[in-house]
Design a protein around this motif. Structure first.
Motif: not given
Length: 467
Positions: A92, A95, A97-101, A247, A250
Motif C-alpha cells: 500500500s 503503490t 493505494r493506502r486508502k484503497r487498501t 490518497e 505512489p
C-alpha cells in the motif's frame, strides 16, 4: 542520531504530513476508530462470540468443545494477520493505494459482519435458494459463524495497518500525540455506547422478546440484529475518512507491477537492514509486542479475576467493563498532551510502571472495592500506552514507509501473543489459584518495560520531535 538506513519513497515530508488546519480530516480519521470498535466490542468480546459458543454451538458433538473451535479459528485468523500484515503495508505504501487498501479491508469486515446475521441458533442445515433451484448443504450455522468471525478478525486487524499509517497524514509532529489519543478515545467511547445501546435495546429482559425494541429471541434474532446494527455503525462511521483524506502519491521508484514475492523480498531486506544498522527500531518493535500482549491480558483475564478472586458478581462484570473502557478512553485523550510535550517513551514508561504497581497491589488485595480501584488504575493506562505506541513508531519511521512498519508492528505483536496466556496459566497451575495469574501479567509488562527503557527516544529525523 543519523537518519534511518531505510529510505522513504523519495517523497517530501510535507507530502505525507497533514496540516494543522484540517480538523475535518482528524475527526474523520477518529470516526473510523469509533466505527471499528463495533467489531471488537460487540462481535469479538461481548455479544456475537458469546452467542456463537454458548447458544449456537451448545450442542456441538465430538472431542472438542465449541470454545475450543472458537479459539482455533481465531488462531488461524491470527496466523493470516501475522503473514499478511507486513506485505499489506509495504504494497500500500509503494503503490500509493493506502486508502484503497483500507477501503477493501473495511468493506471485507463489514460484509462478514452482515453475513453473521445468517448464523441462526438452529440445528438445520442451510437451504440455499439460487432463484431457479433450491438445495441443502451439509454445513451448519456454527461453522459458518466460525469462518465469518475468523475472516472478519483478519480483515479488521489488517485494516489497522493502513489506518495507523495515516496518522502522519492527519497530524503534525507537535500534535501527533493528541490526535492519536483523541482517535483512540473515540474507539473506547464508541464501544461503550454500542454496548449499552445493544444491551438495553436488544438483549435485556426475560422471555421470548427482549430489549426496548421487543425483538424475538427465536433462532437468536435479537442477537443477530445486534450484529446488523454493529455493521451499519462501522459502515457509516468509516465513510468520512474516505471522503476527506486524500490518497498518497505512489513511490516513483517502486516497480509498477510488483509481485507478492517481490513485496515479501523487500520486507525481508528491510528487516535485515533494520537489524544491522538501526536496532533501535527493531528493539522497539519487540518491546511493543511484549508490553501490548500484557495489555491484552488485562482485558482478557480481568473479568475472570473479578468473579473468581474479588467477589464481583457476574451481573456487575459488564458494568465494570463499561467503566474500564470509559477510564481508558479518558486516559488516551488526556495522555496525548503529555505525549506531545514529553514524548511517547515517557508516557509508555510511566503507564507501564503504574500498571505494574497496581498489579502488585491486586496480587495481595481482597474484596470488590480494591478490585474496582486498582482495576480501573490498570485500565486507565491501557489507552495512553496503546496510543503512544503508534506515535512512537511514526516518529521512528521515514516518510513513506509507515504502512510497512505498522505491518511489522502487528506481526511482532502476533508472534509474541502467547506470552501472557501462557504465563497466566502457568502461575495459576503452580500456585493453585486464579489470583496468581496476575504474576504472569506483571512479568510480561515488566519485560516490555525493560525492553522499552533500552530504546533511545525518537529524535527529529525530519519526522517527529526531539524528546
Amino acid at each position: 542520531m543519523t537518519a534511518s538506513p531505510l529510505q522513504g519513497h523519495g517523497r517530501r515530508n510535507d507530502e505525507l504530513v497533514g496540516t494543522a488546519n484540517k480538523p475535518r480530516q482528524v475527526i474523520s480519521w477518529g470516526l473510523w476508530d469509533a466505527g471499528n470498535s463495533s467489531f471488537h466490542a460487540l462481535i469479538v468480546t461481548f455479544v456475537f462470540a458469546v452467542y456463537l459458543v454458548n447458544t449456537v454451538g451448545e450442542n456441538i458433538t465430538g472431542p472438542f468443545a465449541a470454545s475450543t473451535w472458537l479459539a482455533w479459528s481465531m488462531a488461524v485468523g491470527g496466523i493470516i494477520i501475522a503473514v499478511l500484515a507486513p506485505v499489506t503495508g509495504q504494497r500500500s505504501d509503494a503503490t500509493g493505494r493506502r486508502k484503497r487498501t483500507l477501503a477493501f479491508l473495511t468493506i471485507g469486515t463489514v460484509v462478514c459482519m452482515f453475513g453473521m446475521f445468517f448464523v441462526r441458533n438452529s440445528d438445520a442445515p442451510f437451504t440455499v435458494n439460487l432463484g431457479f433451484t433450491e438445495f441443502q448443504v451439509e454445513f451448519y450455522y456454527f461453522w459458518l459463524g466460525l469462518i465469518l468471525l475468523a475472516l472478519a478478525a483478519a480483515f479488521s486487524e489488517l485494516a489497522n495497518v493502513p489506518y495507523y499509517a495515516m496518522l502522519r497524514q492527519v497530524s503534525r509532529p507537535e500534535s501527533i500525540g493528541r490526535i492519536s489519543g483523541f482517535a483512540w478515545s473515540l474507539g473506547y467511547f464508541g464501544g461503550i455506547f454500542l454496548l449499552l445501546f445493544s444491551f438495553f435495546g436488544f438483549i435485556s429482559g426475560d422471555g421470548e422478546t427482549r430489549g426496548f425494541f421487543g425483538l424475538s429471541t427465536d433462532e437468536g434474532f435479537n442477537v443477530r440484529m445486534v450484529v446488523i446494527m454493529a455493521a451499519v455503525w462501522f459502515a457509516v462511521l468509516a465513510v468520512p475518512l474516505f471522503l476527506t483524506i486524500p490518497e498518497l502519491p505512489p513511490d516513483p521508484r517502486a516497480p509498477k507491477r510488483a509481485s507478492i514475492k517481490q513485496s515479501y523480498a523487500k520486507v525481508f531486506r528491510d528487516v535485515k537492514t533494520l537489524y544491522r544498522e538501526d536496532r533501535r527500531t527493531v528493539l522497539f518493535l519487540l518491546a511493543q509486542g511484549v508490553f501490548r500482549d500484557g495489555l491484552s491480558g488485562v482485558f482478557a483475564f480481568g473479568a475472570i479475576l473479578a468473579v473468581t478472586v474479588y467477589g464481583i458478581t457476574e451481573s456487575d462484570v459488564l458494568l465494570f467493563g463499561a467503566a474500564a473502557n470509559i477510564v481508558a478512553g479518558i486516559g488516551a485523550v488526556s495522555a496525548g498532551f503529555f505525549d506531545d510535550k514529553f514524548g511517547p517513551k515517557a508516557v509508555i514508561a510511566t503507564g507501564l510502571t503504574a500498571m505494574i504497581a497496581a498489579g502488585v497491589v491486586l496480587l495481595f488485595a481482597e474484596g470488590p472495592m480494591m478490585f474496582w480501584i486498582f482495576g480501573l488504575v490498570l485500565t486507565f493506562w491501557v489507552g495512553p500506552i496503546q496510543s503512544a505506541s503508534r506515535t512512537f513508531l511514526v516518529r521512528l519511521t521515514p516518510p513513506g514507509l509507515e504502512g510497512q512498519m505498522f505491518g511489522l508492528y502487528l506481526m511482532v505483536g502476533r508472534a509474541v501473543s502467547f506470552l501472557t496466556p501462557a504465563l497466566f496459566g502457568l502461575f495459576v497451575w503452580l500456585f493453585a489459584g486464579d489470583r496468581y495469574g496476575i504474576l504472569g501479567i506483571i512479568l510480561v509488562l515488566a519485560a516490555g518495560l525493560a525492553l522499552l527503557l533500552a530504546v533511545k527516544k525518537p529524535d527529529q529525523l525530519g519526522v517527529g520531535v526531539a524528546r
